[in-house]
Scaffold this active site. Structure first.
Site, PDB file in Angstrom:
ATOM      1  N   ILE A 295      29.305  18.341  25.621  1.00 64.21           N
ATOM      2  CA  ILE A 295      29.538  17.219  24.701  1.00 64.21           C
ATOM      3  C   ILE A 295      28.136  16.699  24.397  1.00 64.21           C
ATOM      4  O   ILE A 295      27.541  15.985  25.197  1.00 64.21           O
ATOM      5  CB  ILE A 295      30.457  16.158  25.324  1.00 64.21           C
ATOM      6  CG1 ILE A 295      31.819  16.801  25.588  1.00 64.21           C
ATOM      7  CG2 ILE A 295      30.582  14.959  24.387  1.00 64.21           C
ATOM      8  CD1 ILE A 295      32.826  15.907  26.223  1.00 64.21           C
ATOM      9  N   PRO A 296      27.581  17.124  23.252  1.00 65.98           N
ATOM     10  CA  PRO A 296      26.134  17.101  23.017  1.00 65.98           C
ATOM     11  C   PRO A 296      25.516  15.742  22.705  1.00 65.98           C
ATOM     12  O   PRO A 296      25.089  15.470  21.584  1.00 65.98           O
ATOM     13  CB  PRO A 296      25.981  18.061  21.838  1.00 65.98           C
ATOM     14  CG  PRO A 296      27.267  17.928  21.090  1.00 65.98           C
ATOM     15  CD  PRO A 296      28.319  17.727  22.146  1.00 65.98           C
ATOM     16  N   CYS A 297      25.388  14.904  23.731  1.00 70.89           N
ATOM     17  CA  CYS A 297      24.739  13.605  23.546  1.00 70.89           C
ATOM     18  C   CYS A 297      23.257  13.761  23.222  1.00 70.89           C
ATOM     19  O   CYS A 297      22.648  12.836  22.678  1.00 70.89           O
ATOM     20  CB  CYS A 297      24.954  12.714  24.765  1.00 70.89           C
ATOM     21  SG  CYS A 297      24.523  13.465  26.335  1.00 70.89           S
ATOM     22  N   HIS A 298      22.680  14.931  23.499  1.00 69.93           N
ATOM     23  CA  HIS A 298      21.268  15.155  23.170  1.00 69.93           C
ATOM     24  C   HIS A 298      21.038  15.191  21.653  1.00 69.93           C
ATOM     25  O   HIS A 298      19.910  15.058  21.202  1.00 69.93           O
ATOM     26  CB  HIS A 298      20.756  16.452  23.819  1.00 69.93           C
ATOM     27  CG  HIS A 298      21.430  17.695  23.331  1.00 69.93           C
ATOM     28  ND1 HIS A 298      22.650  18.109  23.841  1.00 69.93           N
ATOM     29  CD2 HIS A 298      21.087  18.591  22.376  1.00 69.93           C
ATOM     30  CE1 HIS A 298      23.007  19.234  23.224  1.00 69.93           C
ATOM     31  NE2 HIS A 298      22.077  19.541  22.329  1.00 69.93           N
TER      32      HIS A 298
END
Length: 169
Positions: free
Chosen positions: A131-134
């Site tokens: 879950i790409p919070c980056h």
């Protein structure tokens, strides 16, 4: 699959060792080595390198790190507040190789003034990378706010840029 839960495995990655956690319904956590809230296995956890959720996550993360996977297809078991779950859903919708601002993420969940709250929700995302919070950055693309550290955030964004096809539109 063994029955004792939660279970975990550890894998090597270009950003350091990752600890993967799973519960009865799917992947529950990805922790980066030397993360401020890095969990330590305790007596209630079982190391299970053959757990199907962990095997699938390990394989898909390996594909991601060599540029062969842009989207994850994993069973996940995510817990959070309703606000966090909404914020994390927006993260899943950010395309590979692209970024949005915290303000844009807040607008996408329907609360334009909630960029700080979105940042706090992203900080509690238990499944970074998947879950790409980056992919969320500050105003004008500033690299801020990644629990794994800005060097790792930069690495992940650069990795995705290297493997994103260039198109002329």
């Amino acid at each position: 699959m063994k029955t004792a839960l939660p279970c975990f495995t550890e894998i090597a990655s270009p950003i350091g060792k990752l600890m993967l956690l799973a519960g009865e319904r799917g992947l529950t956590g990805i922790w980066m080595e030397k993360h401020p809230s890095d969990p330590r296995p305790n007596a209630g956890w079982l190391r299970d390198d053959e757990n199907p959720f962990l095997v699938a996550a390990s394989a898909q993360l390996a594909e991601y790190f060599v540029g062969k996977r842009q989207n994850f297809d994993l069973e996940i078991d995510q817990e959070g507040t309703p606000f966090q779950l909404r914020a994390w859903q927006v993260l899943r919708e950010i395309p590979y190789g692209e970024t949005i601002s915290y303000g844009e993420q807040a607008r996408r969940i329907g609360i334009p003034g909630a960029s700080r709250a979105v940042g706090l929700a992203n900080n509690r995302n238990p499944l970074p990378i998947v879950i790409p919070c980056h992919r969320v950055v500050g105003t004008k693309g500033a690299l801020i706010g990644f629990g794994g550290g800005l060097d790792r955030k930069r690495f992940l964004l650069n990795l995705e840029q290297r493997h994103t096809p260039f198109s002329l539109i």
